[in-house]
Write an enzyme that holds these catalytic residues in place. Structure first.
Site, PDB file in Angstrom:
ATOM      1  CB  SER A 115      -0.869  -0.014   1.263  1.00 26.75           C
ATOM      2  OG  SER A 115      -1.466   1.242   1.460  1.00 26.75           O
ATOM      3  CE1 TYR A 139      -3.846  -1.840   5.181  1.00 27.65           C
ATOM      4  CE2 TYR A 139      -3.124   0.340   4.507  1.00 27.65           C
ATOM      5  CZ  TYR A 139      -3.551  -0.923   4.189  1.00 27.65           C
ATOM      6  OH  TYR A 139      -3.665  -1.291   2.868  1.00 27.65           O
ATOM      7  CE  LYS A 143      -1.571  -4.181   3.387  1.00 25.62           C
ATOM      8  NZ  LYS A 143      -1.940  -5.341   2.578  1.00 25.62           N
TER       9      LYS A 143
END
Ligand code: UFG
Length: 323
Positions: A115, A139, A143
């Protein structure tokens, strides 16, 4: 080719499963259906289960696969701040055990959905692969940790991988069979279209005081099928013997929230009511991808570069299929 798609019942995964079928691959989808939909898996075998279940994973990988594609992440930034435990477990720990199973079963190729969130607050735009990686929420950190893990697993165990850092995935299957069905939905385009359809009364505009020409945030929206074609080309690059690599995936064009609403009004023929709301935590003002590396090394050429086209596909899905 036999491919395992983890999270193949979700938004991007389901489009990928369909594309792999068109490429004549044998596809198996593993999905726990926590957010995916069984009827979105249009071809291949389906196994309902959690990829964090090592016993299930072991028996599944024993069937033998040429490659694994992984779409099964939790994706909500705000939720990741409130529940980092879930995010580190699902996005990182489970991926670690997946890679250990791949190692055991000698599966060498892995394509990972990364991402733009790994970059954090951008220092410059468009963002290329050399941009500093300083994620600002759990988040994004999960990643980035997986990307780092993959580098180590390549060096130590020869597992070859491609990390594809999506900017803003949008749009729907051009043939109208699939689309975005998150619950709860938090993404801009589907929420605008739900407002156009009358399912929502309005769209909240999160901040009009950003340092952008119209004051609203700018994002780079990339069609879901173009993301899937990058996955396919990434897999081919590994099969050709190319090195593990990370790529930023976007169109290189930024559109503001206001511009997206205006385009959606043209596409739908509806007035979309807007409510000015405070800024959402952690939203950078501008995120635009520099995808030249993917163009050069993968030969990737996005097919749906017009924002109108992307919204039209999403609208057809929202209007006719996502009742
Ligand atoms: N927005 C609104 N109103 C809404 C929803 C969104 O104004 O109701 C705005 C957001 O503030 C943002 C833009 O619309 O400026 C796009 O928001 P999305 O939620 O659609 O997408 P994000 O850019 O927040 O998130 C996307 C991915 C994430 C990923 C992130 C990387 O969906 O998974 O990019 O920065 F982490």
């Amino acid at each position: 080719m036999k491919i395992l798609v983890i999270g193949g019942a979700g938004y991007i995964g389901s489009h990928m499963v369909k594309m792999l079928g068109q490429k004549k691959c044998y596809v198996t989808t593993l999905d726990n259906l926590a957010s995916g939909h069984r009827d979105a898996v249009l071809i291949g075998d389906f196994v309902q289960g959690d990829y964090g279940d090592p016993v299930l994973l072991d028996s599944l990988l024993a069937r033998g696969f040429d490659a694994v594609m992984h779409f099964a992440s939790l994706i909500q930034v705000a939720e990741s701040v409130q529940h980092p435990d879930d995010y580190y477990r699902n996005n990182f720990v489970n991926t670690l055990s997946l890679l250990n199973s791949m190692k055991k079963h000698k599966i060498k190729y892995f394509i990972f959905s990364s991402s733009a969130a790994i970059f954090g607050e951008p220092i410059y735009n468009p963002i290329d692969e050399t941009h500093t990686q300083l994620p600002i929420n759990p988040y994004g950190r999960t990643k980035l940790m997986v990307e780092q893990l993959l580098g180590d697993y390549d060096r130590a165990f020869g597992i070859k991988s491609v990390c594809l850092r999506y900017f803003n995935a949008a749009g729907a299957d051009p043939e109208g069979q699939l689309g975005e069905r998150h619950n709860p939905e938090t993404h801009l385009i589907p929420l605008i279209l739900q407002a156009a359809k009358g399912k929502l009364s309005h769209i909240n505009v999160f901040g009009r005081d950003y340092d952008t020409p119209d004051g609203t945030c700018i994002r780079d929206y990339i069609h879901v099928n173009d993301i899937c074609s990058a996955h396919w080309l990434a897999l081919l690059s590994l099969l050709r013997g190319e090195d593990s690599q990370s790529y930023n995936l976007g169109n290189g064009n930024g559109f503001s929230v206001k511009e997206i609403i205006e385009t959606a009004e043209k596409v739908t023929g509806q007035i979309i009511f807007q409510v000015d709301s405070p800024r959402r935590d952690g939203d950078p003002s501008r995120l635009i991808a520099d995808s030249r590396l993917a163009h050069e090394r993968l030969g990737w050429r996005p097919q749906y570069t017009e924002i109108k086209n992307i919204i039209e596909h999403a609208w057809r899905w929202e209007r006719f299929f996502n009742i």
